[in-house]
Design an enzyme around this catalytic site. Structure first.
Site, mmCIF file in Angstrom:
data_model
loop_
_atom_site.group_PDB
_atom_site.id
_atom_site.type_symbol
_atom_site.label_atom_id
_atom_site.label_comp_id
_atom_site.label_asym_id
_atom_site.label_seq_id
_atom_site.Cartn_x
_atom_site.Cartn_y
_atom_site.Cartn_z
ATOM 1 N N GLU A 28 -14.562 0.318 0.625
ATOM 2 C CA GLU A 28 -13.977 0.420 1.982
ATOM 3 C C GLU A 28 -13.919 1.867 2.451
ATOM 4 O O GLU A 28 -12.944 2.299 3.053
ATOM 5 C CB GLU A 28 -12.577 -0.217 2.006
ATOM 6 N N GLU A 69 -14.714 -9.533 0.395
ATOM 7 C CA GLU A 69 -13.286 -9.801 0.219
ATOM 8 C C GLU A 69 -12.805 -10.726 1.322
ATOM 9 O O GLU A 69 -12.591 -10.299 2.444
ATOM 10 C CB GLU A 69 -12.451 -8.507 0.276
#
Ligand SMILES: *[C@@H]1O[C@H](CO)[C@@H](O)[C@H](O)[C@H]1NC(C)=O
Ligand SMILES: *[C@@H]1O[C@H](CO)[C@@H](O)[C@H](O)[C@H]1NC(C)=O
Ligand SMILES: *[C@@H]1O[C@H](CO)[C@@H](O)[C@H](O)[C@H]1NC(C)=O
Ligand SMILES: *[C@@H]1O[C@H](CO)[C@@H](O)[C@H](O)[C@H]1NC(C)=O
Ligand SMILES: *[C@@H]1O[C@H](CO)[C@@H](O)[C@H](O)[C@H]1NC(C)=O
Ligand SMILES: *[C@@H]1O[C@H](CO)[C@@H](O)[C@H](O)[C@H]1NC(C)=O
Ligand SMILES: *[C@@H]1O[C@H](CO)[C@@H](O)[C@H](O)[C@H]1NC(C)=O
Ligand SMILES: *[C@@H]1O[C@H](CO)[C@@H](O)[C@H](O)[C@H]1NC(C)=O
Ligand SMILES: CC(=O)N[C@H]1CO[C@H](CO)[C@@H](O)[C@@H]1O
Length: 700
Positions: free
Chosen positions: A183, A254
C-alpha cells in the site's frame, strides 16, 4: 510486450538456477488472469498469517479454508519476527515460514507470499525490526540507501530460502505470486522526490531476484512492469479502475472480511451478503483473483499487536480466532466460490460485455464463440427489488445483489440470499481460579530517581529508550516541595499510549490515548510532603505504530511534565530525570518457571492492588477443546502460560456500548502440559484475579 518481457525473465531464471529441478511450469499472466502451467486460473485466496496461530493449528485451518473453496493461502512475511536482533534469525515454531508453506503445499493449495518487508498488517512496527531505528541516516520506505540495503538484504534472504526449499511454482512448489512493499501509494507523496524512484527500485530489485513467479504491488497504480498493481479495500468490486496495463490481470489482494479491532475504534462487522456482492461484482468486472483479508485472523500473541490493536485479530473472519468455521459467512462464501467456479470457462476464455437492465441494474456477460455463456446480473439499488428482462426471461433482482447465471439462464446463486444456517460461539465455564489460596502475588517495584541508572536532563522519547524490549518505561524525578501547601497539581502530556503516575509510591492517577489519537494529558491533584518527593511516572505502549510515512521519527511517551502549586509552576521537562526500561518482573522473567522464584511472592490477600503480578498453577482440562482465558475481572496487562505470552489484555477499555473489546484470550492447547501449568498475570490496574476462569470455546 510485458508478457514477453516476463517470459524472458523466466527463461533467464531457468538458466541461472539450472541446478534446480523445474517440475512444474512457470507462472505468468495475461490480461485475463494468472497463468499457471500454461492454464489461465480463476482463484480464490485467503489470508492466514502463520505467526497468528500455532503450527499445531495450521493443518486444520488450512483444510477448512480449502473446504471453503479457497485455492490460495496468502501470508505476509514478518521481518521483525524473523530478525529480532540484527543478523540473528528465527524460523522456529510459529515463525516456521517454510513449514507453513509446505503445509499449504501438502494440502494441494497455492501460496501467495507478501514479502513486504514493510507489511503494516496491525503488526508491531508494521513488521520492521526496531533495530533499523538506530541505523544512521535511515529513512524507511523511500529512496534511502541504508533502508534499501536492509530491505534488499532481508527480501533476498527470504527469496533465497524459498528457492532453496523449491517452494516457487517455477520449481514445482506452491508459491504462485509474491508481493513487494505494501500500500505504498498511500504514503508516496509524503516522500516527495524520494518516493517514485523507490517504487521503481523496489520493483526492479524484486524482479531481479528471479523467482519465476510474478510480483505484485497492492494499492500502487503506477507499479512498474512487469509488477502487477492490485486492489485493496472493501469495495474493489465497484472501485477498482483496473490494472495499469491491458496485459495485467485484475487482482484483489485485500478484501476485508470484517475490520480489525482496536481500542477506541468503532466496532463493526461485515455481512456475508456484502462480501459476496463485492466479490461477485469484482469477478463480473474482469476480476480473476480475489483474496480475503483475513480468512482467518488468529491471535496477536505476546507483544506483536501494533498500537492499540486488540489481541484477537479479525475474529469475525470466515474462520474465527480459534479456527472455527463462522456461519453463515464461511458457508455463504463457499457457495459463492462454487457458483463462480462453475462459470470459469466463459470467464477465462470468453469476451465480456455489459448491458444496462435498468437505471441501477446491469448485466455482465461472458460469452465464448462456441456458445458457453455466463452472466452476472447486478442490482445496485440499496432498497428496491427490481424485476428485469434478460435474454427474454425475467429475473427478480434483490436489492444490493448479484445473481450468478452459469448458463446465462438459471440463477445458481444470489449474493443477497443466505441459505446457510448461522452458528454461534459457545463458551462454557471451565476451570475457575476463584479461591484466593490458589494465587500468589508480587507487587512490582516502583523505582525512584536514586534507583535508576539511566539519566537524562530532558524527557526521553519512549520507543528510542525501550528499543521495544518492553512496553514499559519509568520516568522518575525527585521533586523538592517548599510550599506549606500539602497539595499541588501534576500535569502530564504524553504522546502515547498510557500513563500511571505515582507520588511517593502511591498511584495518583492514570490516563491513556486511543487508536484514533494516542496523545493525551493527565491532570491530577497530588499530595506532597514538604521537602523531597519521589515522582515515578510509568509510560506504557500498547504496541508500536504500524503505518504512515516517516515511521522512524514517530514519538511516544512523556513530552511535558509540570507541577503547579499556589506560588509557582515547576517544569520538569528539562530537568534531571532517571529512567528504567521495563518492570523488575519482566527483567527477572518471573513469568517463566525457571526464573519465577527470583522474587519474593506473597500469599494473595484478596485486596486490590495496582502494578501487581499474580501467579497460579493448573492442570490442563481433559480433551482437546479450544480454550479461552476469561479475564473479565481484570483491568489491563499481559498474561503468560508456561512462559509464553498469550498477549496483552485491556478489559477496562470499553466500547461505546460499554463492553470490553475482548474478554477471552486464546490459550493454544500446544502451550499446555497435562499438569502443573504456570499462569502468570501482570495487572497494571486493580483487577482481581479471583474472577479469572479458563473456559471451553466451541460452536453450535
Ligand atoms: C545481509 O544478510 C546476511 C545474512 O543473510 C548477513 O550476513 C549480512 O551481514 C547482511 N548485510 C547487511 C548489510 O545487513
Ligand atoms: C474487462 O476487460 C475487457 C477487455 O479488456 C474490457 O473491454 C472491459 O471494459 C473490461 N471491463 C470493465 C468493467 O472494465
Ligand atoms: C428473444 O425473443 C425474440 C423474439 O421473441 C427472439 O427473436 C430472440 O431470439 C430471443 N432471444 C433469446 C436470447 O432467446
Ligand atoms: C445470522 O447471521 C447474520 C449475519 O451474519 C445476521 O444478519 C442474522 O441476523 C443472523 N440470524 C439469526 C437468526 O441469528
Ligand atoms: C536514540 O537513542 C540512541 C541511543 O540509543 C541515541 O544515540 C539517538 O540519538 C536517539 N535518537 C533519537 C532520535 O532520539
Ligand atoms: C524517596 O525514595 C528514596 C529512595 O530512593 C527513599 O529513601 C525516600 O524515603 C523516598 N521519599 C519519600 C518521601 O517517599
Ligand atoms: C526544553 O529544552 C528544549 C531545548 O533543549 C527546548 O526546546 C524546550 O522548549 C524546553 N522545554 C521546556 C518546557 O522548557
Ligand atoms: C501461604 O499459604 C499457605 C497455604 O496456601 C500456607 O501454608 C502458608 O503458611 C502461607 N504463608 C503465609 C506467610 O501466610
Ligand atoms: C476501498 C475501501 O473499501 N476502503 C476502505 C477500507 O477499509 C477502511 C477501514 O478499514 C475504510 O476506511 C476504507 O474506506
Amino acid at each position: 510486450m510485458e508478457i514477453r518481457l516476463f517470459g524472458l525473465l523466466v527463461l533467464v531464471l531457468l538458466v541461472v538456477v539450472a541446478s534446480v529441478v523445474v517440475e512444474g511450469g512457470d507462472v505468468s499472466y495475461d490480461g485475463r488472469s494468472l497463468i499457471i502451467q500454461g492454464q489461465r486460473k480463476l482463484l480464490f485466496s485467503g489470508s492466514i498469517h502463520y505467526p497468528r496461530s500455532t503450527p499445531e493449528m495450521w493443518p486444520s485451518v488450512i483444510a477448512k479454508a480449502k473446504e471453503g473453496g479457497i485455492d490460495v493461502i496468502q501470508t505476509y512475511v514478518f521481518w521483525n519476527l524473523h530478525e529480532p536482533i540484527q543478523g540473528q534469525y528465527d524460523f522456529s515454531g510459529r515463525a516456521d515460514l517454510v513449514g507453513f508453506i509446505k503445509e499449504i503445499q501438502a494440502q494441494g493449495l497455492y501460496a501467495s507470499l507478501r514479502v513486504g518487508p514493510f507489511i503494516e498488517g496491525e503488526w508491531n512496527y508494521g513488521g520492521l525490526p526496531f533495530w533499523l531505528h538506530d541505523v544512521p541516516g535511515i529513512v524507511y520506505r523511500c529512496d534511502n540507501e541504508p533502508f534499501k540495503l536492509y530491505m534488499q538484504n532481508f527480501t533476498t534472504k527470504i527469496v533465497d530460502m524459498m528457492i532453496s526449499e523449491n517452494l516457487y511454482a517455477s520449481q514445482g512448489g506452491p508459491i504462485i505470486l509474491s508481493q513487494i512493499e505494501n500500500e505504498y501509494q498511500l504514503v508516496e507523496d509524503a516522500f516527495h522526490e524520494k518516493g517514485p524512484p523507490y517504487v521503481k527500485w523496489a520493483a526492479q530489485m524484486a524482479v531481479g531476484l528471479q523467482t519465476g513467479v510474478p510480483w505484485m504491488m497492492c494499492k500502487q497504480d503506477d507499479a512498474p512492469d512487469p509488477v502487477i498493481n492490485t486492489c485493496n479495500g472493501m469495495k474493489c468490486g465497484e472501485s477498482f479502475p483496473g490494472p495499469n496495463s491491458p496485459n495485467k490481470p485484475w487482482i484483489w489482494t485485500e478484501n476485508w472480511t470484517s475490520r480489525y479491532q482496536a481500542y477506541g475504534k468503532e466496532q463493526d462487522t461485515r455481512s456475508p451478503q456484502d462480501i459476496a456482492f463485492q466479490v461477485a461484482l469484482f469477478v463480473a468486472r474482469n476480476g480473476t483473483f480475489v483474496n480475503y483479508y483475513m480468512y482467518q485472523g488468529g491471535t496477536n500473541f505476546g507483544r506483536t499487536a501494533s498500537a492499540f490493536s486488540t489481541t484477537n485479530y479479525y475474529d469475525d473472519a470466515p474462520l474465527d480466532e480459534y479456527g472455527f468455521i463462522r456461519q453463515p459467512k464461511w458457508g455463504h462464501l463457499k457457495e459463492l466460490h462454487a457458483a463462480i467456479k462453475s462459470c470459469s470457462y466463459p470467464i477465462l476464455f470468453g469476451t465480456q460485455s455489459m448491458l444496462y437492465l435498468g437505471e441501477r441494474q446491469m448485466g455482465y456477460i461472458y460469452q465464448r464463440n462456441s456458445g458457453e455463456c455466463a452472466a452476472f446480473l447486478v442490482n445496485k439499488d440499496d432498497i428496491k427489488t427490481v424485476v428485469v428482462l434478460f435474454q427474454n426471461s425475467s429475473y427478480e433482482l434483490t436489492s444490493n445483489s448479484v445473481s450468478i447465471l452459469p448458463d446465462c439462464k438459471n440463477v445458481a446463486f444470489n449474493t443477497a440470499k443466505v441459505s446457510v444456517q448461522n452458528n454461534t460461539r459457545l463458551i462454557t465455564t471451565g476451570k475457575k481460579f476463584n479461591d484466593f489460596e490458589m494465587w500468589e502475588e508480587f507487587r512490582d517495584i516502583i523505582p525512584t530517581l536514586a534507583e535508576t541508572s539511566l539519566r537524562s536532563d530532558k524527557l526521553l522519547e519512549h520507543m528510542n529508550t525501550t528499543k521495544d524490549m518492553s512496553d514499559y518505561l519509568w520516568y522518575t524525578f525527585s521533586y523538592q516541595h517548599e510550599s506549606s501547601n500539602s497539595e499541588a497539581v501534576l500535569k502530564l502530556n504524553s504522546a502515547g499510549h498510557v500513563l500511571h503516575a505515582f507520588v511517593n509510591g502511591v498511584l495518583v492517577g492514570s490516563a491513556h490515548g486511543n487508536h484514533k489519537n494516542s496523545r493525551f494529558t493527565l491532570e491530577n491533584t497530588i499530595p506532597l510532603n514538604k521537602g523531597s518527593n519521589n515522582i515515578s511516572l510509568l509510560s506504557v505502549m500498547v504496541g508500536l505504530p504500524d503505518s504512515g510515512a516517516y515511521l522512524e521519527s514517530k514519538v511516544a511517551g512523556l513530552r511535558r511534565v509540570t507541577i503547579h502549586d499556589v506560588q509557582s509552576v515547576k517544569d520538569l521537562t528539562n530537568y534531571s530525570g532517571g529512567y528504567q526500561v521495563g518492570l523488575l518482573g519482566e527483567k527477572l522473567q518471573i513469568y517463566m518457571e525457571q526464573t519465577s522464584s527470583k522474587v519474593q511472592w506473597r500469599n494473595f490477600t484478596s485486596s486490590r492492588n495496582d502494578l501487581t503480578w499474580y501467579k497460579t498453577t493448573f492442570d490442563a482440562p481433559a480433551g482437546d477443546d479450544s480454550l479461552g482465558l476469561n479475564l473479565g475481572s481484570m483491568g489491563k496487562g499481559e498474561v503468560w502460560v508456561n512462559g509464553q505470552s498469550i498477549g496483552r489484555y485491556w478489559v477496562s477499555f470499553l466500547t461505546p456500548q460499554g463492553t470490553p473489546y475482548q474478554t477471552w484470550y486464546h490459550v493454544p492447547r500446544s502451550f499446555l502440559k497435562p499438569i502443573d501449568n504456570l499462569l502468570v498475570v501482570l495487572e497494571e490496574e486493580n483487577g482481581l484475579p479471583l474472577g479469572i476462569s479458563l473456559d471451553i470455546i466451541s460452536t453450535t
